[in-house]
Design a protein around this motif. Structure first.
Motif, PDB file in Angstrom:
ATOM      1  N   ILE B  18      -4.372  -3.574   3.757  1.00  0.00           N
ATOM      2  CA  ILE B  18      -4.572  -4.914   3.213  1.00  0.00           C
ATOM      3  C   ILE B  18      -3.427  -5.810   3.683  1.00  0.00           C
ATOM      4  O   ILE B  18      -2.333  -5.331   3.990  1.00  0.00           O
ATOM      5  CB  ILE B  18      -4.701  -4.942   1.672  1.00  0.00           C
ATOM      6  CG1 ILE B  18      -3.414  -4.468   1.006  1.00  0.00           C
ATOM      7  CG2 ILE B  18      -5.865  -4.141   1.193  1.00  0.00           C
ATOM      8  CD1 ILE B  18      -3.456  -4.698  -0.486  1.00  0.00           C
ATOM      9  N   GLU B  19      -3.719  -7.089   3.720  1.00  0.00           N
ATOM     10  CA  GLU B  19      -2.741  -8.051   4.194  1.00  0.00           C
ATOM     11  C   GLU B  19      -1.469  -7.981   3.341  1.00  0.00           C
ATOM     12  O   GLU B  19      -1.549  -7.926   2.122  1.00  0.00           O
ATOM     13  CB  GLU B  19      -3.347  -9.450   4.106  1.00  0.00           C
ATOM     14  CG  GLU B  19      -2.894 -10.354   5.209  1.00  0.00           C
ATOM     15  CD  GLU B  19      -3.540 -11.731   5.118  1.00  0.00           C
ATOM     16  OE1 GLU B  19      -4.557 -11.885   4.425  1.00  0.00           O
ATOM     17  OE2 GLU B  19      -2.996 -12.639   5.763  1.00  0.00           O
ATOM     18  N   GLY B  20      -0.326  -7.995   3.985  1.00  0.00           N
ATOM     19  CA  GLY B  20       0.935  -8.007   3.264  1.00  0.00           C
ATOM     20  C   GLY B  20       1.544  -6.629   3.082  1.00  0.00           C
ATOM     21  O   GLY B  20       2.709  -6.483   2.750  1.00  0.00           O
ATOM     22  N   GLU B  21       0.735  -5.615   3.330  1.00  0.00           N
ATOM     23  CA  GLU B  21       1.190  -4.234   3.160  1.00  0.00           C
ATOM     24  C   GLU B  21       2.175  -3.848   4.274  1.00  0.00           C
ATOM     25  O   GLU B  21       2.108  -4.368   5.375  1.00  0.00           O
ATOM     26  CB  GLU B  21      -0.046  -3.349   3.226  1.00  0.00           C
ATOM     27  CG  GLU B  21       0.194  -1.898   3.019  1.00  0.00           C
ATOM     28  CD  GLU B  21      -1.117  -1.109   3.126  1.00  0.00           C
ATOM     29  OE1 GLU B  21      -1.068   0.092   2.919  1.00  0.00           O
ATOM     30  OE2 GLU B  21      -2.170  -1.717   3.445  1.00  0.00           O
ATOM     31  N   GLU B  33       4.569  -5.140   9.002  1.00  0.00           N
ATOM     32  CA  GLU B  33       3.754  -5.803   7.994  1.00  0.00           C
ATOM     33  C   GLU B  33       2.362  -6.075   8.546  1.00  0.00           C
ATOM     34  O   GLU B  33       2.202  -6.516   9.680  1.00  0.00           O
ATOM     35  CB  GLU B  33       4.432  -7.114   7.586  1.00  0.00           C
ATOM     36  CG  GLU B  33       3.656  -7.852   6.518  1.00  0.00           C
ATOM     37  CD  GLU B  33       4.347  -9.139   6.070  1.00  0.00           C
ATOM     38  OE1 GLU B  33       5.499  -9.374   6.469  1.00  0.00           O
ATOM     39  OE2 GLU B  33       3.706  -9.888   5.328  1.00  0.00           O
TER      40      GLU B  33
END
Ligand SMILES: Nc1ncnc2c1ncn2[C@@H]1O[C@H](COP(=O)(O)OP(=O)(O)O)[C@@H](O)[C@H]1O
Ligand SMILES: [Mg+2]
Ligand SMILES: [Zn+2]
Lengths: 287, 56
Positions: B18-21, B33
């Protein structure tokens, strides 16, 4: 009216992932927003709809999160935690003082503003061992036990060389005699979500999970529950991590954290902490 | 999902992202990231390094 929430992040850790999942499960619209990509006009403070009614601020960088909180509040968005709470909890000096003023047992702490006076605090008052901490920062960073004069001198000299002027605020605390663990309690509003013992890793003195600490369930007695809830209330209430240590004379609360990490608590407790956070945000949104 | 490490060009295999992981590269250890490019495809960029004000 349906409530919309936002989640301000700069890194998606386990905690942020779980908060996003919890919202999804409850059918709540939660917009994850990467703080690193924000540009905010602070001279136009009209309400910005993208943040919804309530923003959950979860930035790893304290100052980034703190400024975003202030800006959003000025734009009419409720933030968890409020600026007043985040700024207080982000500063160990202010937080210790607040706890002490409210009569909550907290380790004795003396502050000095030069290396020389800091040395005198140790030599003439606190004695050894003692603990020195930066007033900002977390994960046990730069927190050191001062076991004797030599260690203290070396450490204070290093401190003097550091660029950030906040390192020239010498926060010196009595070394609390405790078992190799502390107690982390996650508080959501006026409720205790979960409580764990954090045992320090074999090669570390600090009990932070970020330093390899290990979590175990902790069952709080009524007296301790009350004390922890009082500490959370004293700093202004929100989603908080209240940290306590066990001493021979009883419990002391050494800090309250504003962007609480609950990975450790989640791993050993059945409680749906992220779900409680979403419910708390919804409750705020309805007000 | 398959990625190339922007640091060392090594192969990185990730299940669900997922985005930001943050992922770390098994070859070079770089912290990466997960972000999305303009077309909405996942890509990796070198993550910010730990700041003095990081934490709880
Ligand atoms: N006065 C003290 N006596 C004994 N141990 C301490 C003391 N202060 C801190 N520690 C240990 O160091 C850890 C980190 O200190 P803390 O004040 O919580 O800062 P941080 O914000 O970095 O977590 C604590 O969880 C505890 O294990
Ligand atoms: Mg702590
Ligand atoms: Zn690599």
């Amino acid at each position: 009216m349906t409530q919309t929430l936002s989640l301000l992040y700069d890194r998606v850790r386990v905690e942020e992932k779980e908060i996003i999942n919890a919202a999804q499960k409850k059918g709540v619209e939660l917009r994850p927003i990467d703080a690193k990509e924000l540009r905010l006009d602070i001279t136009d403070l009209s309400k910005d709809e993208i943040f919804g009614e309530v923003a959950i601020e979860r930035c790893v960088s304290h100052f980034r999160g703190l400024y975003i909180t202030s800006i959003l509040e000025n734009k009419g968005v409720d933030v968890i935690n409020p600026f007043s709470v985040a700024s207080l909890c982000g500063d160990k000096l202010l937080c210790s003082m607040k706890l002490a003023k409210a009569g909550i047992p907290t380790p004795r702490t003396i502050v000095a503003f030069t290396k020389e006076e800091a040395m005198k605090v140790l030599e003439e008052d606190m004695g050894y061992p003692a603990v020195i901490k930066p007033v900002f920062g977390s994960w046990g960073r730069l927190i050191a036990p001062l076991k004797d004069r030599e260690t203290a001198q070396a450490l204070l000299e290093d401190r003097e060389e550091m660029g950030n002027p906040l390192y020239q605020i010498y926060y010196i605390q009595e070394m609390v005699e405790r078992p190799p663990r502390d107690i982390r309690t996650v508080v959501v509003g006026d409720q205790i979500a979960a409580s764990i013992y954090r045992y320090s890793a074999p090669d570390d003195w600090r009990t932070n999970i970020a330093r390899g600490g290990r979590a175990e369930v902790c069952n709080l007695n009524d007296e301790l529950r009350e004390l922890i809830l009082k500490a959370a209330e004293v700093v202004g209430t929100g989603v908080l991590g209240v940290d306590a240590m066990e001493t021979k004379e009883g419990i002391v609360i050494h800090e309250v954290n504003s962007t609480v990490e609950f990975k450790g608590a989640m791993s050993v407790s059945e409680v749906d902490i992220p779900g409680m956070i979403i419910d708390y945000a919804l409750q705020k949104a309805r007000k | 999902m398959k990625f190339k490490c922007p640091e060392c060009d090594g192969d990185i295999d990730a299940k669900e992202v997922i985005e930001g992981e943050i992922l770390s590269c098994p070859d070079c250890g770089a912290e990466l990231e997960v972000t999305k490019d303009k077309k909405g495809n996942f890509e990796l960029r070198v993550a910010e390094s730990e700041g003095e004000d990081w934490g709880e």
